[in-house]
Design a protein around this motif. Structure first.
Motif, short mmCIF file in Angstrom:
data_model
loop_
_atom_site.label_atom_id
_atom_site.label_comp_id
_atom_site.label_asym_id
_atom_site.label_seq_id
_atom_site.Cartn_x
_atom_site.Cartn_y
_atom_site.Cartn_z
N ILE A 1 37.88 -7.62 45.48
CA ILE A 1 37.34 -8.54 46.55
C ILE A 1 36.32 -7.91 47.42
N ARG A 2 36.97 -6.64 47.88
CA ARG A 2 36.30 -5.91 49.02
C ARG A 2 34.85 -5.79 48.84
N LYS A 3 34.19 -5.45 47.50
CA LYS A 3 33.04 -5.28 47.17
C LYS A 3 32.10 -6.53 47.66
N TYR A 4 32.70 -7.65 47.72
CA TYR A 4 31.87 -8.90 48.02
C TYR A 4 31.85 -9.14 49.49
N VAL A 5 32.34 -8.36 50.26
CA VAL A 5 32.47 -8.69 51.56
C VAL A 5 31.27 -8.68 52.28
N GLN B 1 42.80 -5.52 43.19
CA GLN B 1 42.38 -6.66 43.32
C GLN B 1 41.77 -6.72 44.49
N VAL B 2 42.29 -6.21 45.78
CA VAL B 2 41.73 -6.02 47.09
C VAL B 2 40.49 -5.19 46.86
N ALA B 3 40.39 -4.22 46.40
CA ALA B 3 39.28 -3.51 46.10
C ALA B 3 38.14 -4.30 45.54
N SER C 1 46.27 -3.37 44.88
CA SER C 1 45.31 -2.55 45.63
C SER C 1 43.96 -2.74 44.88
N GLN D 1 25.99 -3.19 47.19
CA GLN D 1 25.93 -3.72 48.51
C GLN D 1 24.56 -3.66 49.08
#
Lengths: 150, 263
Positions: free
Chosen positions: B9-13, B5-7, B3, A50
């Motif tokens: 996707i979170r790295k692309y936020v 999958q959520v993690a 969780s 990031q």
């Protein structure tokens, strides 16, 4: 220190971007050697982080400002999307040479989207396929070389 | 599993946020007529301090395709000579075609006193547009014609920055140009990147189309030859001509380019 790191990374990426343009000005053949795209793919597949979003964003803004006739932010978003797509591909599926070639093809399509939308299929298809082949080779060679060194 | 999958996707936020921000910038730039994208180039001179090394310019690889142009260019160095040759060339064409209506205009052209600013290629961007040296520092303006050493048009300026400009050449899909033939028929010229498409805007009564020129009626600074359409096959529909010409010559670092401006 953090600011310095961001500035140096942005400068490095922007320099790669300029080198890519110079290289393709010299090459009057039907394909392009996309050094900057390869570095974005390498970031996406190997170094995804990031902290790299700001350098990529800044290099995109500089490219849009100085070298593009398109609107500010277009190539910036393309650079970011390339990194996200390449990372998504390698995290979702098990890495293999085939996956890398597909990723290069897809990312090159995104990377050249503005030009592809303007030109007809006959114009870009041959050049695109040759470019996929050449850039995939460079990318795979780069990955292998860096892996061996590590 | 969820969780994970959520993690994932979170790295692309953060990336998605910046993509959204870039999109926002594009929208603002679109509605502000490119004020944003012109802001940085207006403040910074990027090209003035940059010179291409001579080794690159003398590189055999880069000069393969343009050695002939080099030979021609070596003979024509001074701006005055180029001007005279251009006028002579245009006059010769006119004599051969025995079109009397052009003689008056040629006299007008020869009366013009233009300054020819020498410019050179800097690089080609990702969308096959050429960056050339010289910008607002030479009073260049969008739409200014760019000619080569033989006096033929190679394009016009699309955008002008402080010390460099973007050339809309034949290879650019943004290339859109109007030209006149010997009989004052108007032609619209477009490019698809590999071919130039010449379409007459009005019905043409003569059987063949010859040399096309720029003209002051379209806001061009002077009359410069664009291309001779005679060797190419034309299609005629309702007395309107369409001629498709493949683009063979690409610009290179050895290309000598000039921008004519009024004194």
């Amino acid at each position: 220190m953090k600011v310095l790191r961001v500035i140096s990374r942005s400068t490095f990426l922007f320099m790669l971007c300029i080198i890519e343009n110079y290289l393709n000005t010299f090459i009057s053949l039907d394909f392009g050697v996309y050094v900057f795209l390869i570095s974005l793919l390498y970031i996406g597949t190997e170094l995804f982080n990031q902290n790299l979003v700001i350098p990529i964003f800044l290099s995109g803004i500089l490219y849009d400002s100085f070298f593009s006739t398109y609107y500010l932010g277009l190539y910036t978003s393309i650079f970011l999307v390339v990194v996200v797509v390449s990372n998504f591909a390698v995290s979702r599926y098990s890495p293999s040479n085939f996956l890398y070639i597909v990723t290069v093809s897809l990312c090159l399509l995104i990377y050249k989207l503005p030009i592809i939308l303007e030109f007809d299929l006959n114009y870009w298809l041959t050049g695109y396929l040759t470019s996929v082949f050449v850039n995939s080779l460079i990318f795979l060679f780069l990955k292998r070389a860096l892996r061996n060194n590590v | 599993m969820q969780s994970f999958q959520v993690a994932g996707i979170r790295k692309y936020v953060v990336y998605f946020l910046f993509i959204f921000f870039s999109g926002l910038l594009s929208t603002v730039d679109y509605f502000s007529n490119k004020t944003l994208s012109n802001f940085i180039p207006e403040q910074v001179n990027l090209i003035s301090y940059f010179q291409i090394p001579d080794i690159l310019l003398q590189n055999e690889f880069s000069s393969l395709s343009s050695s002939r142009a080099d030979l021609v260019a070596e003979n024509i160095r001074l701006k005055e000579e180029i001007s005279n040759l251009r006028v002579l060339y245009v006059e010769n064409q006119e004599l051969q075609d025995t079109v009397e209506s052009y003689n008056l205009l040629i006299k007008n052209v020869s009366d013009f006193e233009l300054t020819y600013y020498s410019t050179s290629l800097i690089l080609k961007n990702s969308t096959d547009e050429y960056l050339i040296s010289g910008g607002r520092d030479y009073n260049f303006e969008p739409g200014d014609l760019v000619i080569n050493e033989t006096g033929y048009l190679v394009g016009y300026l699309g955008e002008v920055f402080n010390d460099y400009s973007i050339l809309e050449s034949f290879n650019s899909t943004n290339f859109n140009f109007r030209a006149l033939d010997e009989y004052n028929n108007i032609f619209e010229v477009n490019s698809n990147g590999k071919e130039l498409i010449f379409s007459s805007l009005v019905p043409i009564l003569n059987s063949k189309v010859g040399m096309l020129y720029s003209d002051i009626t379209f806001g061009h600074i002077n009359k410069f030859p664009l291309i001779d359409l005679e060797p190419y096959k034309e299609t005629r529909l309702n007395n309107k001509f369409t001629v498709i010409v493949p683009i063979e010559k690409m610009l290179s670092f050895q290309s000598k380019l000039f921008i004519p401006k009024s004194k």
